[in-house]
Design a protein around this motif. Structure first.
Motif, short mmCIF file in Angstrom:
data_model
loop_
_atom_site.label_atom_id
_atom_site.label_comp_id
_atom_site.label_asym_id
_atom_site.label_seq_id
_atom_site.Cartn_x
_atom_site.Cartn_y
_atom_site.Cartn_z
N ALA A 48 0.79 -1.10 -0.04
CA ALA A 48 -0.06 0.20 -0.09
C ALA A 48 0.98 1.24 0.06
CB ALA A 48 -1.03 -0.04 1.32
N PRO A 49 0.46 2.32 -0.58
CA PRO A 49 1.09 3.72 -0.50
C PRO A 49 1.13 4.20 0.83
CG PRO A 49 -0.37 3.56 -2.35
CD PRO A 49 -0.69 2.46 -1.65
N MET A 50 2.26 4.94 1.19
CA MET A 50 2.78 5.31 2.49
C MET A 50 1.90 6.74 2.56
SD MET A 50 6.50 4.34 3.12
CE MET A 50 6.43 4.89 4.67
N GLY A 51 1.62 7.43 1.56
CA GLY A 51 1.12 8.67 1.88
C GLY A 51 2.29 9.77 1.98
N VAL A 52 3.36 9.41 1.58
CA VAL A 52 4.38 10.27 1.92
C VAL A 52 5.06 10.96 0.73
CG1 VAL A 52 4.97 9.36 4.18
CG2 VAL A 52 6.11 8.54 2.11
N PHE A 84 5.96 2.50 -0.51
CA PHE A 84 4.96 1.59 -0.40
C PHE A 84 5.35 0.48 0.52
CE2 PHE A 84 4.92 3.44 -4.78
CZ PHE A 84 3.56 3.64 -4.88
N GLY A 85 4.48 -0.31 1.18
CA GLY A 85 4.78 -1.22 2.15
C GLY A 85 5.60 -0.77 3.16
N ASP A 86 5.14 0.39 3.81
CA ASP A 86 6.04 0.83 5.04
C ASP A 86 7.45 1.18 4.59
OD1 ASP A 86 4.02 0.98 6.82
OD2 ASP A 86 4.03 -1.19 7.37
N GLY A 87 7.49 1.45 3.54
CA GLY A 87 9.11 1.61 3.18
C GLY A 87 9.72 0.58 2.47
N LEU A 88 9.06 -0.43 2.15
CA LEU A 88 10.01 -1.79 1.51
C LEU A 88 10.23 -1.44 0.22
CD1 LEU A 88 8.16 -5.12 2.80
CD2 LEU A 88 10.16 -3.85 3.78
N PHE A 89 9.40 -0.59 -0.55
CA PHE A 89 9.56 -0.27 -1.82
C PHE A 89 9.43 1.18 -2.32
CE2 PHE A 89 7.45 0.25 -6.16
CZ PHE A 89 8.79 -0.21 -7.06
N TRP A 90 10.19 1.85 -2.77
CA TRP A 90 10.15 3.06 -3.21
C TRP A 90 10.14 3.71 -4.84
CZ3 TRP A 90 9.47 6.94 0.35
CH2 TRP A 90 9.56 6.61 1.97
N ASP A 178 8.05 -6.68 -6.22
CA ASP A 178 8.18 -8.43 -5.77
C ASP A 178 9.58 -8.56 -5.10
OD1 ASP A 178 5.57 -9.14 -6.58
OD2 ASP A 178 6.24 -9.57 -8.74
N TRP A 179 10.74 -7.98 -5.69
CA TRP A 179 11.79 -8.20 -5.20
C TRP A 179 12.11 -7.53 -3.75
CZ3 TRP A 179 16.04 -11.04 -7.31
CH2 TRP A 179 17.19 -10.93 -6.76
N SER A 180 11.59 -6.38 -3.87
CA SER A 180 11.67 -5.91 -2.59
C SER A 180 10.96 -6.34 -1.16
CB SER A 180 11.01 -4.37 -2.63
OG SER A 180 11.68 -3.73 -3.71
N VAL A 181 9.85 -7.27 -1.53
CA VAL A 181 9.33 -7.92 -0.53
C VAL A 181 9.95 -9.26 -0.20
CG1 VAL A 181 7.25 -9.28 0.04
CG2 VAL A 181 7.22 -7.12 -0.83
N GLU A 182 10.41 -10.01 -1.25
CA GLU A 182 11.00 -11.42 -1.18
C GLU A 182 12.70 -11.61 -1.05
OE1 GLU A 182 9.25 -13.89 -0.75
OE2 GLU A 182 7.33 -12.95 -1.51
N GLU A 183 13.23 -10.52 -1.59
CA GLU A 183 14.74 -10.53 -1.46
C GLU A 183 15.57 -9.23 -0.59
OE1 GLU A 183 16.38 -13.21 -2.87
OE2 GLU A 183 14.51 -13.97 -3.89
N PRO A 184 16.71 -9.89 -0.28
CA PRO A 184 17.46 -10.96 -0.23
C PRO A 184 16.81 -11.94 0.81
CG PRO A 184 18.79 -9.42 0.98
CD PRO A 184 17.49 -8.71 0.36
N GLY A 201 11.66 -1.17 12.22
CA GLY A 201 10.75 -0.17 11.74
C GLY A 201 11.22 0.02 10.22
N PRO A 202 10.12 1.15 9.67
CA PRO A 202 10.40 1.51 8.47
C PRO A 202 11.20 2.58 7.98
CG PRO A 202 8.40 2.51 9.44
CD PRO A 202 9.04 1.52 10.48
N VAL A 203 11.98 2.54 6.82
CA VAL A 203 12.74 3.35 6.40
C VAL A 203 12.19 4.52 5.51
CG1 VAL A 203 14.65 1.54 6.22
CG2 VAL A 203 13.25 2.18 4.12
N ASP A 204 12.85 5.80 5.58
CA ASP A 204 12.15 6.85 4.78
C ASP A 204 12.88 6.89 3.52
OD1 ASP A 204 14.48 8.46 4.93
OD2 ASP A 204 13.55 9.36 6.96
N ALA A 205 12.47 7.88 2.61
CA ALA A 205 12.78 8.16 1.11
C ALA A 205 14.39 8.14 1.28
CB ALA A 205 12.23 9.34 0.73
N GLY A 206 15.26 8.71 2.10
CA GLY A 206 16.58 8.53 2.16
C GLY A 206 17.40 7.72 2.72
N GLN A 207 16.82 6.71 3.28
CA GLN A 207 17.45 5.59 4.18
C GLN A 207 17.17 4.23 3.57
OE1 GLN A 207 15.01 6.09 7.73
NE2 GLN A 207 16.65 7.28 8.68
N VAL A 208 18.24 3.23 4.09
CA VAL A 208 18.03 1.91 3.70
C VAL A 208 18.46 1.26 5.02
CG1 VAL A 208 18.56 2.05 0.98
CG2 VAL A 208 20.37 1.74 2.72
N TYR A 209 18.09 -0.26 4.80
CA TYR A 209 18.47 -1.38 5.78
C TYR A 209 19.87 -1.52 5.16
CZ TYR A 209 13.59 -1.72 7.20
OH TYR A 209 12.12 -1.52 7.43
#
Length: 276
Positions: A48-52, A84-90, A178-184, A201-209
């Protein structure tokens, strides 16, 4: 990679012709349908879109009008640069992410089978960058976990087909999601992104794990080795950590792939820099 005619597993490797509307309104409607199903829908990535979102600057639509397919511009109009998805995909701003793309590709330019100008259109929370080549489409992805650049030879071969070009424009978002949910997968065999989201927790537009000790240096691919970091600093550093691998699954398996797509097994896919 997703396919406009089916589920997430079929991909661009399925070269079965799919009708593409010629009417722009119908093209946009098809793009919406594919995005609703494969990115937002529960049968697809279900993100789902985050609305950010920040809106795409109007000048981008003029600047990229002859570079990106209509499908990409439609996604920009609809969502902006959104998570999207609490920051899993951008969906990413290609101008903002250009220095990171350059850092990765400049060091391997002499080893790539193509010469092109690439733009980052989307990315994962783990830092995977999904690129668009001006002359080769969705032909390259950057995978920082394994310090590799992945080439899609079939995307390169089919880019001049206008129908495939529009499909690739949707795929850069749907397959990226799809990749952002399943990989790595982590060392435990389970998708790492969901573990990172639950733990950190979620990352924002300028962050990654990011990995505290990168796998290329012997670090584990586990949530215990992750933290939230600045995306641009981390990915730039990752590009400098060691030799970047070029992954070319189609080229490496051409003898098996060629009969499936009706190509000549003796005519290898793009292998020399400058060919596209």
């Amino acid at each position: 990679m997703n396919d406009d005619g089916g589920g997430a597993s079929e991909g661009v490797w399925d070269l079965t012709p799919v009708s593409e509307p010629s009417d722009p309104v119908e093209q946009d409607a098809l793009t919406d349908e594919v995005i609703d199903r494969d990115l937002l829908g529960s049968e697809g990535a279900g993100l789902a879109p985050m609305g950010v979102a920040s809106p795409v600057p109007e000048e981008y639509f003029e600047r990229f009008a002859d570079i990106l397919p209509r499908s990409v511009l439609r996604v920009w109009r609809r969502f902006g640069f959104e998570g999207f998805g609490d920051g899993l995909f951008w969906i990413t701003d290609p101008i903002v992410w250009a220095p990171v793309v350059q850092e990765w590709l400049d060091s391997v330019g002499d080893r790539l089978p193509i010469t092109d100008t690439f733009h980052c259109l989307s990315r994962s929370a783990m830092g995977n960058l999904f690129l668009w080549g001006e002359n080769t489409g969705h032909s390259i992805e950057i995978d920082p976990t394994y310090t590799r650049v992945v080439i899609d030879q079939l995307a390169i071969r089919s880019f001049n087909d206008p129908t495939v070009r529009e499909r690739q424009g949707r795929t850069v978002f749907t397959s990226g999601a799809d990749w952002s949910v399943e990989e790595p997968e982590g060392d435990d065999g389970k998708p790492l992104p969901a573990q990172a989201l639950g733990r950190l927790g979620p990352v924002d537009a300028g962050q990654v794990y990011g990995f505290v000790l990168p796998p290329v240096m012997g670090g584990s691919i586990s949530v215990d080795n992750l933290r939230i970091v600045d995306a641009f600093s981390y990915l730039t550093l990752q590009a400098q950590q060691g030799d970047i691998t070029i992954s070319d699954p189609v080229g490496a398996s051409w003898g098996q792939v060629a009969p499936i797509i009706g190509a000549d097994p003796d005519l290898a896919p793009t292998a020399q820099k400058g060919n596209s």
